[in-house]
Design a protein around this motif. Structure first.
Motif, PDB file in Angstrom:
ATOM      1  N   PHE A   1      73.702  55.984 -15.466  1.00  0.00           N
ATOM      2  CA  PHE A   1      75.086  55.854 -15.927  1.00  0.00           C
ATOM      3  C   PHE A   1      75.137  55.000 -17.193  1.00  0.00           C
ATOM      4  N   ALA A   2      74.478  53.849 -17.153  1.00  0.00           N
ATOM      5  CA  ALA A   2      74.530  52.911 -18.277  1.00  0.00           C
ATOM      6  C   ALA A   2      73.811  53.445 -19.511  1.00  0.00           C
ATOM      7  N   SER A   3      72.726  54.153 -19.313  1.00  0.00           N
ATOM      8  CA  SER A   3      71.899  54.572 -20.454  1.00  0.00           C
ATOM      9  C   SER A   3      72.330  55.901 -21.069  1.00  0.00           C
ATOM     10  N   THR A   4      73.043  56.736 -20.314  1.00  0.00           N
ATOM     11  CA  THR A   4      73.391  58.069 -20.832  1.00  0.00           C
ATOM     12  C   THR A   4      74.892  58.330 -20.832  1.00  0.00           C
ATOM     13  N   PHE A   5      75.708  57.303 -20.678  1.00  0.00           N
ATOM     14  CA  PHE A   5      77.157  57.496 -20.552  1.00  0.00           C
ATOM     15  C   PHE A   5      77.729  58.326 -21.697  1.00  0.00           C
ATOM     16  N   ASP A   6      78.549  59.294 -21.337  1.00  0.00           N
ATOM     17  CA  ASP A   6      79.276  60.107 -22.311  1.00  0.00           C
ATOM     18  C   ASP A   6      80.652  60.395 -21.732  1.00  0.00           C
ATOM     19  N   GLY A   7      81.663  59.794 -22.327  1.00  0.00           N
ATOM     20  CA  GLY A   7      83.024  59.947 -21.817  1.00  0.00           C
ATOM     21  C   GLY A   7      83.742  61.180 -22.311  1.00  0.00           C
ATOM     22  N   ASN A   8      83.019  62.075 -22.977  1.00  0.00           N
ATOM     23  CA  ASN A   8      83.638  63.291 -23.510  1.00  0.00           C
ATOM     24  C   ASN A   8      83.261  64.551 -22.743  1.00  0.00           C
ATOM     25  N   LYS A   9      82.352  64.437 -21.783  1.00  0.00           N
ATOM     26  CA  LYS A   9      81.878  65.612 -21.045  1.00  0.00           C
ATOM     27  C   LYS A   9      82.272  65.498 -19.579  1.00  0.00           C
ATOM     28  N   TRP A  10      83.041  66.466 -19.108  1.00  0.00           N
ATOM     29  CA  TRP A  10      83.426  66.487 -17.706  1.00  0.00           C
ATOM     30  C   TRP A  10      82.183  66.585 -16.829  1.00  0.00           C
ATOM     31  N   GLY A  11      82.105  65.716 -15.838  1.00  0.00           N
ATOM     32  CA  GLY A  11      81.012  65.767 -14.871  1.00  0.00           C
ATOM     33  C   GLY A  11      79.729  65.105 -15.318  1.00  0.00           C
ATOM     34  N   HIS A  12      79.629  64.745 -16.599  1.00  0.00           N
ATOM     35  CA  HIS A  12      78.367  64.201 -17.110  1.00  0.00           C
ATOM     36  C   HIS A  12      77.975  62.918 -16.384  1.00  0.00           C
ATOM     37  N   ASN A  13      78.950  62.072 -16.076  1.00  0.00           N
ATOM     38  CA  ASN A  13      78.675  60.783 -15.440  1.00  0.00           C
ATOM     39  C   ASN A  13      78.878  60.818 -13.926  1.00  0.00           C
ATOM     40  N   GLY A  14      79.087  62.029 -13.397  1.00  0.00           N
ATOM     41  CA  GLY A  14      79.298  62.190 -11.960  1.00  0.00           C
ATOM     42  C   GLY A  14      78.316  63.181 -11.363  1.00  0.00           C
ATOM     43  N   PRO A  15      78.767  64.409 -11.056  1.00  0.00           N
ATOM     44  CA  PRO A  15      77.866  65.407 -10.463  1.00  0.00           C
ATOM     45  C   PRO A  15      76.621  65.687 -11.303  1.00  0.00           C
ATOM     46  N   CYS A  16      76.794  65.795 -12.608  1.00  0.00           N
ATOM     47  CA  CYS A  16      75.630  66.074 -13.465  1.00  0.00           C
ATOM     48  C   CYS A  16      74.656  64.898 -13.472  1.00  0.00           C
ATOM     49  N   LEU A  17      75.187  63.689 -13.373  1.00  0.00           N
ATOM     50  CA  LEU A  17      74.333  62.500 -13.359  1.00  0.00           C
ATOM     51  C   LEU A  17      73.441  62.480 -12.119  1.00  0.00           C
ATOM     52  N   VAL A  18      74.041  62.654 -10.942  1.00  0.00           N
ATOM     53  CA  VAL A  18      73.224  62.607  -9.725  1.00  0.00           C
ATOM     54  C   VAL A  18      72.241  63.772  -9.694  1.00  0.00           C
ATOM     55  N   THR A  19      72.628  64.899 -10.284  1.00  0.00           N
ATOM     56  CA  THR A  19      71.712  66.044 -10.358  1.00  0.00           C
ATOM     57  C   THR A  19      70.495  65.703 -11.208  1.00  0.00           C
ATOM     58  N   ARG A  20      70.726  65.116 -12.380  1.00  0.00           N
ATOM     59  CA  ARG A  20      69.616  64.758 -13.275  1.00  0.00           C
ATOM     60  C   ARG A  20      68.658  63.773 -12.606  1.00  0.00           C
ATOM     61  N   VAL A  21      69.236  62.762 -11.972  1.00  0.00           N
ATOM     62  CA  VAL A  21      68.404  61.706 -11.388  1.00  0.00           C
ATOM     63  C   VAL A  21      67.593  62.229 -10.205  1.00  0.00           C
ATOM     64  N   VAL A  22      68.230  62.989  -9.326  1.00  0.00           N
ATOM     65  CA  VAL A  22      67.527  63.480  -8.141  1.00  0.00           C
ATOM     66  C   VAL A  22      66.419  64.457  -8.530  1.00  0.00           C
ATOM     67  N   GLN A  23      66.640  65.228  -9.592  1.00  0.00           N
ATOM     68  CA  GLN A  23      65.593  66.142 -10.052  1.00  0.00           C
ATOM     69  C   GLN A  23      64.321  65.386 -10.439  1.00  0.00           C
ATOM     70  N   ARG A  24      64.477  64.156 -10.922  1.00  0.00           N
ATOM     71  CA  ARG A  24      63.314  63.344 -11.308  1.00  0.00           C
ATOM     72  C   ARG A  24      62.837  62.425 -10.189  1.00  0.00           C
ATOM     73  N   ALA A  25      63.707  62.173  -9.217  1.00  0.00           N
ATOM     74  CA  ALA A  25      63.492  61.069  -8.279  1.00  0.00           C
ATOM     75  C   ALA A  25      62.300  61.243  -7.356  1.00  0.00           C
ATOM     76  N   ARG A  26      62.018  62.443  -6.924  1.00  0.00           N
ATOM     77  CA  ARG A  26      60.937  62.616  -5.956  1.00  0.00           C
ATOM     78  C   ARG A  26      59.599  62.155  -6.523  1.00  0.00           C
ATOM     79  N   GLU A  27      59.468  62.203  -7.829  1.00  0.00           N
ATOM     80  CA  GLU A  27      58.227  61.757  -8.458  1.00  0.00           C
ATOM     81  C   GLU A  27      58.189  60.244  -8.642  1.00  0.00           C
ATOM     82  N   THR A  28      59.382  59.624  -8.693  1.00  0.00           N
ATOM     83  CA  THR A  28      59.438  58.192  -9.002  1.00  0.00           C
ATOM     84  C   THR A  28      59.686  57.302  -7.791  1.00  0.00           C
TER      85      THR A  28
END
Length: 404
Positions: free
Chosen positions: A292-319
């Motif tokens: 949230f802090a590093s990629t915040f964009d207040g102009n894109k719907w969902g970017h800091n919500g559903p899209c954010l958790v999607t991005r993180v979980v896609q990487r999370a299993r490796e980390t």
């Protein structure tokens, strides 16, 4: 009789009838008649208004009800504004955002959470509400009631300054009077974000060093607050347009799939953050706040919500490994925003009735709840005998004004 006396008194205050008796002028007769008719018409209008208001709020037999009749005006900068314009807009409107304030009441937030959500709670639930209390309508009340229908010994904390008030108390009183543990508490976001990776983001936003974006900032602050709350306290976060249909008691560290890849019943495309279930200090939630802090964009719907958790979980299993569960769409999002409008419709044929029964089986046996997708369904009316009509009836506990 009292009403008649009041009418006579009003007439005598407007005209001195004793003086008018001594004149034969048709003008005065016309004036008297006009005043009398005006008072009669006004009384009739007021009476009808009173009856109409009473009917709307108290009638239990109307075939359809409309949730959230009031239209809210989001606190957001103009759509065509530049980044500099939006920062200037935030500077001039900062005092209108209660979440940026730090008061004696907000500083008690942590202790109030600890005191209210003790070990006696069957399940800890959280919601956020950063809009005025008057907009906490029938749909939101149903969401709250559904929590206690499935968890009578559960606890719900609504993180909200506007509901932490006399007006909020009156909204929640019917539930509190029945012994349900529901509370509203004013958050201190600055303190809540202490020792989290999002603290610097909040400070920069508050000091006008970041672009808030065109999307209402309240929405993105809610996206962040739910993460900080779960990280600090652990529990279940629910959006206020989510209807609980089954107990969450057995769920741990879980997030739900919103959509699957086309033609693929196993691999997912998008997750959603309307329902989040995590233990205190879970590393995945920490990663959500970092993102949230590093990629915040207040102009894109969902970017800091559903899209954010999607991005993180896609990487999370490796980390961070597999210490969380991704649940299928049927768990929390059994109907997407394109399909859900039909759930509001009265069945008109035998085929419609068959589909309705299938939908109800899915909701009551396979799903933990139903996301109503407020953005798309807010103005829809509930048809008599529809899926939503039945869900309302089955999952409310006070049921005042939200069911037929």
């Amino acid at each position: 009789m009292e009403k008649d006396n009041s009418t006579k008194k009003s007439l005598s205050e407007v005209l001195d009838l004793r003086q008018l008796r001594h004149t034969n002028s048709p003008v005065f007769s016309t004036v008297i008649f006009a005043v009398i008719m005006l008072l009669v018409v006004a009384g009739t209008i007021l009476s009808n208004m009173s009856l109409e208001s009473t009917f709307f709020w108290s009638s239990p037999t109307s075939q359809v009800i409309q949730m959230n009749r009031m239209e809210r005006k989001p606190l957001a900068p103009p759509n065509n504004s530049t980044s500099r314009d939006r920062i200037a807009w935030l500077r001039s409107h900062l005092t209108e955002f209660e979440v940026f304030r730090s008061t004696n009441l907000s500083k008690q937030f942590h202790q109030r959470v600890v005191d209210s959500l003790d070990d006696k709670c069957e399940v800890r639930f959280f919601m956020t509400w950063f809009s005025p209390a008057e907009f906490f309508g029938k749909r939101e009340i149903l969401a709250v009631e559904s929590v206690f229908k499935s968890h009578p010994r559960g606890c719900l904390m609504i993180v909200s300054g506007s509901l932490d008030s006399q007006q909020g108390d009156s909204i929640l009183k019917p539930l509190i009077d029945r012994g349900y543990k529901v509370f509203a508490a004013t958050p201190d976001i600055s303190l809540l974000l202490e020792n989290t990776p999002a603290k610097s983001w909040f400070q920069e936003m508050k000091s006008f060093k970041r672009d808030p974006g065109r999307i209402p900032l309240h929405q993105n602050l809610s996206n962040l607050a739910r993460l900080a709350i779960l990280y600090k306290y652990g529990g279940v976060y629910l959006d206020t347009d989510f209807i609980v249909t089954r107990s969450f008691k057995g769920l741990r560290n879980s997030i739900g799939v919103q959509t699957l890849l086309e033609g693929d019943s196993k691999n997912w495309k998008t997750l959603n953050n309307a329902v989040l279930i995590f233990e205190k200090h879970h590393p995945l939630v920490y990663s959500f706040m970092e993102e949230f802090a590093s990629t915040f964009d207040g102009n894109k719907w969902g970017h800091n919500g559903p899209c954010l958790v999607t991005r993180v979980v896609q990487r999370a299993r490796e980390t961070i490994g597999d210490n969380f569960t991704v649940l299928p769409p049927v768990a929390f999002y059994p109907f997407n925003w394109l399909d859900i409008p039909r759930l509001f419709q009265t069945p008109k044929s035998s085929n419609d009735s068959i589909i309705l029964k299938t939908d109800l089986v899915k909701l009551n046996r396979e799903s933990y709840g139903l996301h109503l997708w407020n953005k798309f369904t807010r103005k829809l009316k509930i048809g008599k005998g529809s899926v939503i009509d039945i869900i309302v009836s089955d999952h409310c506990v006070v049921c005042r004004g939200i069911q037929r």
